[in-house]
Design an enzyme around this catalytic site. Sequence first.
Site, mmCIF file in Angstrom:
data_model
loop_
_atom_site.group_PDB
_atom_site.id
_atom_site.type_symbol
_atom_site.label_atom_id
_atom_site.label_comp_id
_atom_site.label_asym_id
_atom_site.label_seq_id
_atom_site.Cartn_x
_atom_site.Cartn_y
_atom_site.Cartn_z
ATOM 1 N N GLU A 75 -47.385 11.987 71.745
ATOM 2 C CA GLU A 75 -48.062 13.169 72.269
ATOM 3 C C GLU A 75 -47.275 14.450 72.041
ATOM 4 O OE1 GLU A 75 -49.686 9.568 74.010
ATOM 5 O OE2 GLU A 75 -47.624 10.343 73.957
ATOM 6 N N HIS B 201 -54.429 6.258 83.655
ATOM 7 C CA HIS B 201 -55.726 6.485 83.031
ATOM 8 C C HIS B 201 -56.682 7.251 83.947
ATOM 9 C CE1 HIS B 201 -54.084 3.071 80.786
ATOM 10 N NE2 HIS B 201 -54.941 3.349 79.816
#
Length: 359
Positions: A96, A165
């Site tokens: 990321e 998540h």
Amino acid sequence: MTLIDETAPAGIRSPAADADAAVAPVSPAAPPALAAPATVSMAAALNRALRDALTDDPSVVVFGEDVGPLGGVFRITDALTADFGESRVWDSPLAESGIVGTAIGMAMYGMRPVIEMQFDAFAYPAFEQITSHLAKMRNRTRGRISLPIVIRIPYAGGIGGVEHHSDSSEAYYTHTPGLTVVTPSNPADAYSMLREAIASDDPVIFLEPKSRYWSKDTVALPVQTEPMNRAVVLREGTDVTLLAYGPTVKTALQAAELGAAEGLSVEVVDLRSLSPFDDETVGPSVQKTSRAAIIHEAAQFGGYGAEVAARVTERQFFHLAAPVLRITGFDIPFPAPKLEEHYLPTAERVLAALDTWEW
């Protein structure tokens, strides 16, 4: 993975293959004409917004984790690689910080990257790039360098996902000067706000509520709604203003319906833009109702609602008949899937909170 929504399919579906999408995917060489109103999911609206941006502007590129041939975990980028090629839409490594750093370099040289973080908590490894470089470049260079980057982040709960998540991480980004932070709650806003975000010359954190991906509405795409920095009054009321955004807009509207059955007139405001904050819309609403409550999924302590409550109190103190309330997730890590229904704010919890006021 099961998406928790009244319109959720049995599994992850492709917005490009959704029979209810406004239009089918088209060649980038032949952009579609204005379509008639059709039933469109938020996922399909986002897919169409990316498709139209790629068609209209050759400097737009889309990349991130699994956004290529797979079309993204939620299929938001479905068929884009096939139609625009791997030079415009491609899979990045699972890194990321590298994704954001690469986007910063590309934007400095004239590109308009749209990057996906796949899941909310997956963005944390890129936090230093976002807060130290992305948010500060214009200021650091005295306006000489702008970074027209959109970071798409599927966020919040309601899908039965495990930890990492289902985070609601909006407060981290709204606390960072130099970032615009927005979140749509419906398909029309999803399309319009994403197109506007991509056209912006400054970085935008675009938070997509995962639990609303498969919610549907009748929309004629392309569509232009209110500017992305403005809040919208979705329901008029006189007794209390409910402030919500992203996934909790649906909760606020449900609470308004339940309240109406009890004789309570509830005004619902979709904030849409978390930073900057639209005082021009929120202020008059609170002045009219004299009471306000903010709803979000994130934990309460230090959450985005704390800033909203303080801001409303400071600016509307003499109009308030009661303290500003916060109806939020609990101050615990996001729970296991079978317990998230007890963690997430509900319409019943909203009304129970409003009952704590002395009316």
